[in-house]
Scaffold this motif. Structure first.
Motif, mmCIF file in Angstrom:
data_model
loop_
_atom_site.group_PDB
_atom_site.id
_atom_site.type_symbol
_atom_site.label_atom_id
_atom_site.label_comp_id
_atom_site.label_asym_id
_atom_site.label_seq_id
_atom_site.Cartn_x
_atom_site.Cartn_y
_atom_site.Cartn_z
ATOM 1 N N ASP A 41 1.355 0.774 8.502
ATOM 2 C CA ASP A 41 0.925 -0.585 8.837
ATOM 3 C C ASP A 41 0.195 -1.151 7.619
ATOM 4 N N PRO A 42 0.944 -1.714 6.650
ATOM 5 C CA PRO A 42 0.350 -2.133 5.373
ATOM 6 C C PRO A 42 -0.625 -3.297 5.478
ATOM 7 N N SER A 43 -0.851 -3.812 6.688
ATOM 8 C CA SER A 43 -1.827 -4.901 6.831
ATOM 9 C C SER A 43 -3.256 -4.363 6.802
ATOM 10 N N MET A 44 -3.430 -3.025 6.832
ATOM 11 C CA MET A 44 -4.791 -2.463 6.819
ATOM 12 C C MET A 44 -5.029 -1.599 5.588
ATOM 13 N N TYR A 45 -6.256 -1.695 5.077
ATOM 14 C CA TYR A 45 -6.661 -0.837 3.970
ATOM 15 C C TYR A 45 -6.659 0.634 4.372
ATOM 16 N N HIS A 46 -6.419 1.497 3.395
ATOM 17 C CA HIS A 46 -6.660 2.929 3.517
ATOM 18 C C HIS A 46 -7.463 3.318 2.274
ATOM 19 N N LEU A 47 -8.732 3.669 2.477
ATOM 20 C CA LEU A 47 -9.634 4.006 1.376
ATOM 21 C C LEU A 47 -9.842 5.507 1.320
ATOM 22 N N PHE A 296 7.713 2.304 -2.453
ATOM 23 C CA PHE A 296 8.529 1.586 -1.459
ATOM 24 C C PHE A 296 7.837 0.313 -0.951
ATOM 25 N N LEU A 297 6.518 0.202 -1.168
ATOM 26 C CA LEU A 297 5.796 -1.009 -0.743
ATOM 27 C C LEU A 297 5.544 -1.985 -1.896
ATOM 28 N N GLU A 298 5.770 -1.562 -3.125
ATOM 29 C CA GLU A 298 5.470 -2.404 -4.293
ATOM 30 C C GLU A 298 6.163 -3.765 -4.247
ATOM 31 N N PRO A 299 7.432 -3.845 -3.794
ATOM 32 C CA PRO A 299 8.074 -5.168 -3.725
ATOM 33 C C PRO A 299 7.364 -6.143 -2.772
ATOM 34 N N ARG A 300 6.532 -5.619 -1.869
ATOM 35 C CA ARG A 300 5.832 -6.479 -0.892
ATOM 36 C C ARG A 300 4.380 -6.741 -1.304
ATOM 37 N N GLU A 305 -1.211 -8.144 -0.274
ATOM 38 C CA GLU A 305 -2.511 -8.589 -0.787
ATOM 39 C C GLU A 305 -3.018 -9.815 -0.051
ATOM 40 N N ALA A 306 -2.102 -10.681 0.385
ATOM 41 C CA ALA A 306 -2.506 -11.904 1.102
ATOM 42 C C ALA A 306 -3.136 -11.584 2.457
ATOM 43 N N GLN A 307 -2.801 -10.418 3.018
ATOM 44 C CA GLN A 307 -3.324 -10.049 4.341
ATOM 45 C C GLN A 307 -4.661 -9.307 4.268
ATOM 46 N N LEU A 308 -5.052 -8.872 3.065
ATOM 47 C CA LEU A 308 -6.252 -8.041 2.912
ATOM 48 C C LEU A 308 -7.422 -8.867 2.384
#
Length: 315
Positions: A41-47, A296-300, A305-308
Protein backbone atom coordinates in the motif's frame (compact mmCIF):
# COMPACT_ATOMS: atom_id res chain seq x y z
CA UNK A 1 18.76 -28.39 9.70
CA UNK A 2 19.41 -24.64 9.46
CA UNK A 3 19.56 -22.54 12.63
CA UNK A 4 17.72 -19.25 13.17
CA UNK A 5 20.50 -16.80 14.23
CA UNK A 6 18.14 -14.31 15.88
CA UNK A 7 15.65 -11.53 15.22
CA UNK A 8 15.74 -9.67 11.90
CA UNK A 9 13.37 -6.73 12.50
CA UNK A 10 10.08 -5.86 14.15
CA UNK A 11 7.30 -3.77 12.58
CA UNK A 12 4.82 -1.44 14.27
CA UNK A 13 2.01 1.01 13.48
CA UNK A 14 2.33 4.76 13.98
CA UNK A 15 -0.23 7.50 13.44
CA UNK A 16 2.33 10.27 12.91
CA UNK A 17 5.59 9.78 11.00
CA UNK A 18 7.07 13.14 12.12
CA UNK A 19 6.51 12.44 15.83
CA UNK A 20 7.80 8.90 15.36
CA UNK A 21 10.87 10.15 13.50
CA UNK A 22 11.68 12.63 16.29
CA UNK A 23 11.38 10.02 19.06
CA UNK A 24 13.41 7.20 17.50
CA UNK A 25 16.10 9.43 15.92
CA UNK A 26 16.53 12.24 18.42
CA UNK A 27 15.55 10.67 21.73
CA UNK A 28 16.52 7.00 21.28
CA UNK A 29 19.49 8.00 19.11
CA UNK A 30 18.91 5.40 16.40
CA UNK A 31 19.81 6.05 12.79
CA UNK A 32 16.94 6.39 10.36
CA UNK A 33 18.29 4.07 7.69
CA UNK A 34 15.43 4.07 5.20
CA UNK A 35 12.42 6.15 4.23
CA UNK A 36 10.27 4.07 1.93
CA UNK A 37 6.63 3.01 1.56
CA UNK A 38 4.56 -0.02 2.38
CA UNK A 39 5.05 -2.05 -0.81
CA UNK A 40 1.53 -3.48 -0.52
CA UNK A 41 0.00 0.00 0.00
CA UNK A 42 2.37 2.74 -1.27
CA UNK A 43 0.13 5.50 0.12
CA UNK A 44 1.75 4.95 3.56
CA UNK A 45 5.28 5.54 4.76
CA UNK A 46 7.45 2.67 5.96
CA UNK A 47 10.28 3.98 8.17
CA UNK A 48 13.28 1.93 9.32
CA UNK A 49 15.61 2.73 12.25
CA UNK A 50 18.67 0.80 13.40
CA UNK A 51 22.43 0.91 13.73
CA UNK A 52 24.77 2.60 11.23
CA UNK A 53 23.62 0.45 8.28
CA UNK A 54 20.33 -0.98 9.60
CA UNK A 55 21.90 -4.39 10.24
CA UNK A 56 19.56 -7.38 10.65
CA UNK A 57 18.72 -7.63 14.34
CA UNK A 58 18.79 -3.85 14.90
CA UNK A 59 15.83 -2.71 12.79
CA UNK A 60 12.66 -1.14 14.20
CA UNK A 61 10.19 -0.39 11.40
CA UNK A 62 6.96 1.60 11.34
CA UNK A 63 4.02 1.86 8.97
CA UNK A 64 2.34 5.29 9.13
CA UNK A 65 -1.49 5.09 9.14
CA UNK A 66 -2.77 8.64 9.88
CA UNK A 67 -6.38 7.52 10.43
CA UNK A 68 -5.54 4.66 12.82
CA UNK A 69 -7.34 4.48 16.18
CA UNK A 70 -5.95 3.51 19.56
CA UNK A 71 -4.78 0.03 20.51
CA UNK A 72 -7.13 -2.01 22.72
CA UNK A 73 -4.67 -4.20 24.57
CA UNK A 74 -5.30 -7.89 25.02
CA UNK A 75 -3.91 -11.32 24.33
CA UNK A 76 -2.73 -13.00 21.10
CA UNK A 77 -0.36 -10.14 20.29
CA UNK A 78 3.31 -9.16 20.36
CA UNK A 79 3.29 -7.02 23.49
CA UNK A 80 6.77 -5.62 24.25
CA UNK A 81 10.10 -5.00 22.51
CA UNK A 82 13.41 -5.49 24.31
CA UNK A 83 16.31 -3.27 23.24
CA UNK A 84 19.87 -4.00 24.33
CA UNK A 85 22.10 -1.49 26.13
CA UNK A 86 25.68 -2.19 27.25
CA UNK A 87 25.56 -1.90 31.06
CA UNK A 88 23.62 -1.14 34.23
CA UNK A 89 25.23 2.29 34.11
CA UNK A 90 23.45 2.71 30.76
CA UNK A 91 20.08 2.15 32.45
CA UNK A 92 20.80 5.10 34.78
CA UNK A 93 21.83 7.22 31.79
CA UNK A 94 18.57 6.35 30.01
CA UNK A 95 16.38 6.91 33.08
CA UNK A 96 17.79 10.44 33.36
CA UNK A 97 17.40 10.99 29.61
CA UNK A 98 13.77 9.85 29.73
CA UNK A 99 13.09 12.23 32.63
CA UNK A 100 14.63 15.13 30.69
CA UNK A 101 12.55 14.37 27.58
CA UNK A 102 9.26 13.55 29.37
CA UNK A 103 9.26 9.90 28.26
CA UNK A 104 6.93 7.63 30.25
CA UNK A 105 9.06 5.05 32.08
CA UNK A 106 9.22 2.82 35.14
CA UNK A 107 11.97 2.20 37.66
CA UNK A 108 15.10 0.14 37.04
CA UNK A 109 14.12 -3.47 37.78
CA UNK A 110 14.53 -6.84 36.07
CA UNK A 111 12.94 -8.28 32.96
CA UNK A 112 13.53 -11.79 31.57
CA UNK A 113 16.08 -12.27 34.37
CA UNK A 114 18.20 -9.22 33.43
CA UNK A 115 18.53 -5.64 34.75
CA UNK A 116 16.02 -3.56 32.77
CA UNK A 117 14.09 -0.31 32.39
CA UNK A 118 10.57 -0.30 30.93
CA UNK A 119 9.34 2.68 28.92
CA UNK A 120 6.79 3.66 26.27
CA UNK A 121 6.98 5.75 23.13
CA UNK A 122 4.54 8.67 22.62
CA UNK A 123 1.90 6.30 21.19
CA UNK A 124 2.03 3.81 24.06
CA UNK A 125 4.22 1.21 22.34
CA UNK A 126 5.71 -0.84 25.17
CA UNK A 127 9.49 -1.24 25.17
CA UNK A 128 12.17 -2.24 27.68
CA UNK A 129 15.90 -1.57 27.80
CA UNK A 130 17.81 -4.70 28.81
CA UNK A 131 21.46 -4.95 29.88
CA UNK A 132 23.26 -7.03 27.26
CA UNK A 133 26.30 -8.05 29.35
CA UNK A 134 28.41 -7.86 26.22
CA UNK A 135 25.96 -9.79 24.03
CA UNK A 136 24.94 -7.96 20.89
CA UNK A 137 24.34 -8.69 17.24
CA UNK A 138 27.86 -9.44 16.01
CA UNK A 139 27.66 -7.00 13.10
CA UNK A 140 26.19 -4.09 15.11
CA UNK A 141 27.91 -0.82 14.16
CA UNK A 142 28.09 2.39 16.17
CA UNK A 143 26.27 5.37 14.65
CA UNK A 144 28.83 8.15 15.17
CA UNK A 145 26.30 10.97 14.64
CA UNK A 146 23.85 9.66 17.24
CA UNK A 147 22.79 12.05 20.01
CA UNK A 148 23.51 9.19 22.47
CA UNK A 149 27.12 8.52 23.61
CA UNK A 150 28.67 5.32 22.23
CA UNK A 151 28.89 3.80 25.74
CA UNK A 152 25.09 3.88 26.09
CA UNK A 153 23.81 3.40 22.52
CA UNK A 154 21.08 0.86 21.82
CA UNK A 155 22.74 -2.26 20.39
CA UNK A 156 19.78 -3.85 18.64
CA UNK A 157 16.83 -6.03 19.59
CA UNK A 158 16.80 -8.27 22.66
CA UNK A 159 13.91 -10.15 24.25
CA UNK A 160 10.60 -9.91 22.35
CA UNK A 161 7.48 -10.52 24.44
CA UNK A 162 4.51 -12.34 22.91
CA UNK A 163 1.26 -12.83 24.85
CA UNK A 164 -1.02 -15.69 23.77
CA UNK A 165 -3.98 -17.74 24.95
CA UNK A 166 -2.24 -21.03 24.14
CA UNK A 167 1.38 -20.93 25.22
CA UNK A 168 1.99 -24.58 24.38
CA UNK A 169 0.96 -24.09 20.74
CA UNK A 170 3.51 -21.30 20.23
CA UNK A 171 6.12 -23.21 22.27
CA UNK A 172 5.86 -26.18 19.91
CA UNK A 173 6.16 -23.97 16.82
CA UNK A 174 9.31 -22.34 18.20
CA UNK A 175 10.99 -25.53 19.43
CA UNK A 176 9.80 -28.24 17.03
CA UNK A 177 9.71 -26.23 13.81
CA UNK A 178 12.38 -23.55 14.29
CA UNK A 179 14.70 -25.31 16.74
CA UNK A 180 14.53 -22.72 19.54
CA UNK A 181 15.61 -23.89 23.01
CA UNK A 182 13.29 -23.45 25.99
CA UNK A 183 15.52 -21.99 28.72
CA UNK A 184 13.00 -21.30 31.51
CA UNK A 185 9.35 -22.01 32.33
CA UNK A 186 6.89 -20.99 35.04
CA UNK A 187 3.17 -21.67 35.19
CA UNK A 188 2.22 -18.92 32.76
CA UNK A 189 5.39 -17.89 30.91
CA UNK A 190 8.40 -19.36 29.16
CA UNK A 191 11.59 -18.05 27.56
CA UNK A 192 12.95 -19.39 24.28
CA UNK A 193 16.26 -18.65 22.54
CA UNK A 194 17.17 -19.27 18.91
CA UNK A 195 20.84 -19.58 19.94
CA UNK A 196 21.08 -20.89 23.49
CA UNK A 197 22.59 -18.31 25.86
CA UNK A 198 22.11 -15.39 23.42
CA UNK A 199 19.56 -12.67 24.14
CA UNK A 200 19.33 -11.28 20.58
CA UNK A 201 17.15 -14.20 19.50
CA UNK A 202 15.13 -14.45 22.71
CA UNK A 203 11.32 -14.64 22.88
CA UNK A 204 9.39 -14.40 26.16
CA UNK A 205 5.96 -16.02 25.80
CA UNK A 206 3.26 -15.13 28.33
CA UNK A 207 -0.03 -16.98 28.64
CA UNK A 208 -3.12 -14.79 29.09
CA UNK A 209 -6.79 -15.53 28.55
CA UNK A 210 -9.34 -12.93 27.54
CA UNK A 211 -10.13 -10.85 24.45
CA UNK A 212 -7.54 -10.57 21.70
CA UNK A 213 -5.74 -7.26 21.22
CA UNK A 214 -7.32 -4.87 18.72
CA UNK A 215 -4.36 -3.20 16.98
CA UNK A 216 -3.97 0.54 16.53
CA UNK A 217 -1.27 3.18 16.98
CA UNK A 218 1.60 1.85 19.05
CA UNK A 219 0.77 -1.79 18.34
CA UNK A 220 3.19 -4.37 16.93
CA UNK A 221 2.32 -5.80 13.53
CA UNK A 222 4.82 -8.65 13.19
CA UNK A 223 8.18 -10.06 14.23
CA UNK A 224 10.71 -11.02 11.56
CA UNK A 225 13.34 -13.67 12.28
CA UNK A 226 16.63 -14.03 10.39
CA UNK A 227 17.84 -16.45 7.76
CA UNK A 228 21.03 -16.15 5.75
CA UNK A 229 19.80 -16.29 2.16
CA UNK A 230 17.11 -17.44 -0.27
CA UNK A 231 18.26 -21.07 -0.08
CA UNK A 232 17.54 -21.13 3.66
CA UNK A 233 14.28 -19.22 3.14
CA UNK A 234 13.14 -21.90 0.67
CA UNK A 235 13.95 -24.56 3.29
CA UNK A 236 11.78 -22.74 5.88
CA UNK A 237 8.99 -22.25 3.34
CA UNK A 238 8.75 -26.05 3.06
CA UNK A 239 8.82 -26.41 6.89
CA UNK A 240 6.00 -23.89 7.34
CA UNK A 241 3.89 -25.73 4.77
CA UNK A 242 4.73 -29.12 6.33
CA UNK A 243 3.51 -27.78 9.69
CA UNK A 244 0.13 -26.97 8.16
CA UNK A 245 0.44 -23.16 8.20
CA UNK A 246 -0.48 -21.21 5.08
CA UNK A 247 2.11 -18.64 3.99
CA UNK A 248 2.55 -15.72 1.65
CA UNK A 249 5.15 -17.62 -0.35
CA UNK A 250 8.50 -15.93 -0.92
CA UNK A 251 8.16 -12.17 -1.51
CA UNK A 252 10.96 -9.94 -2.83
CA UNK A 253 11.06 -6.83 -0.59
CA UNK A 254 14.06 -5.34 -2.48
CA UNK A 255 16.09 -4.96 0.76
CA UNK A 256 15.53 -8.62 1.68
CA UNK A 257 13.39 -11.59 0.65
CA UNK A 258 10.60 -12.62 3.00
CA UNK A 259 7.94 -15.15 3.87
CA UNK A 260 4.95 -14.44 6.15
CA UNK A 261 2.76 -16.84 8.11
CA UNK A 262 0.50 -16.85 11.19
CA UNK A 263 0.97 -19.45 13.91
CA UNK A 264 -1.97 -21.05 15.78
CA UNK A 265 -2.65 -18.05 18.08
CA UNK A 266 -2.71 -15.67 15.13
CA UNK A 267 0.74 -14.14 15.71
CA UNK A 268 2.21 -12.95 12.40
CA UNK A 269 5.81 -14.00 11.79
CA UNK A 270 8.05 -13.01 8.92
CA UNK A 271 11.17 -14.95 7.95
CA UNK A 272 13.60 -12.54 6.25
CA UNK A 273 17.00 -12.89 4.57
CA UNK A 274 20.01 -10.92 5.80
CA UNK A 275 20.66 -9.38 2.40
CA UNK A 276 20.97 -7.52 0.20
CA UNK A 277 20.31 -4.87 2.90
CA UNK A 278 19.77 -1.11 2.84
CA UNK A 279 22.93 -0.27 0.91
CA UNK A 280 21.40 -1.87 -2.20
CA UNK A 281 20.17 1.55 -3.39
CA UNK A 282 22.06 4.04 -1.21
CA UNK A 283 25.58 4.70 0.06
CA UNK A 284 26.32 4.52 3.78
CA UNK A 285 26.74 8.30 4.17
CA UNK A 286 23.27 9.14 2.84
CA UNK A 287 21.14 6.32 4.20
CA UNK A 288 17.64 7.39 5.19
CA UNK A 289 17.88 10.92 3.83
CA UNK A 290 15.27 10.73 1.07
CA UNK A 291 12.40 8.58 -0.13
CA UNK A 292 13.70 5.34 -1.67
CA UNK A 293 11.36 3.18 -3.73
CA UNK A 294 11.85 -0.39 -4.93
CA UNK A 295 12.34 -0.56 -8.72
CA UNK A 296 8.78 -1.76 -9.40
CA UNK A 297 7.36 1.38 -7.72
CA UNK A 298 9.83 3.91 -9.19
CA UNK A 299 7.63 4.69 -12.23
CA UNK A 300 4.90 5.82 -9.78
CA UNK A 301 7.19 8.15 -7.77
CA UNK A 302 5.33 11.40 -8.55
CA UNK A 303 1.96 9.87 -7.65
CA UNK A 304 3.34 8.28 -4.45
CA UNK A 305 5.11 11.47 -3.29
CA UNK A 306 1.91 13.47 -3.82
CA UNK A 307 0.10 11.23 -1.31
CA UNK A 308 2.74 11.52 1.44
CA UNK A 309 3.05 14.43 3.89
CA UNK A 310 6.66 15.59 4.33
CA UNK A 311 8.33 14.36 7.53
CA UNK A 312 9.15 17.30 9.79
CA UNK A 313 12.74 17.16 11.04
CA UNK A 314 12.53 18.36 14.65
CA UNK A 315 15.69 18.67 16.73
Amino acid sequence: MYKIPGHHHISMITKNASQNNHFYKNILGLRRVKITVNQDDPSMYHLFYGDKTGSPGTELTFFEIPMVGKTHRGTNAITRIGLLVPSEESLHYWKKRFEEHGVYHGEISTYANRPALKFEDPEGLRLVLIVSNGEKVEHWETWEKSSVPVDHQIQGMGTIEITVKRLEKLARTLTEMFGYTEVSRTEDEAIFQSIEGEVFGEILVKQLDGPSERPGRGSIHHLAIRVKNKLELTYWEAKVKERGFSSSGIVDRHFFKSLYFRESNGILFEIATDGPGFLVDSDVEHLGEKLELPPFLEPRRAEIEAQLSPIEEKE
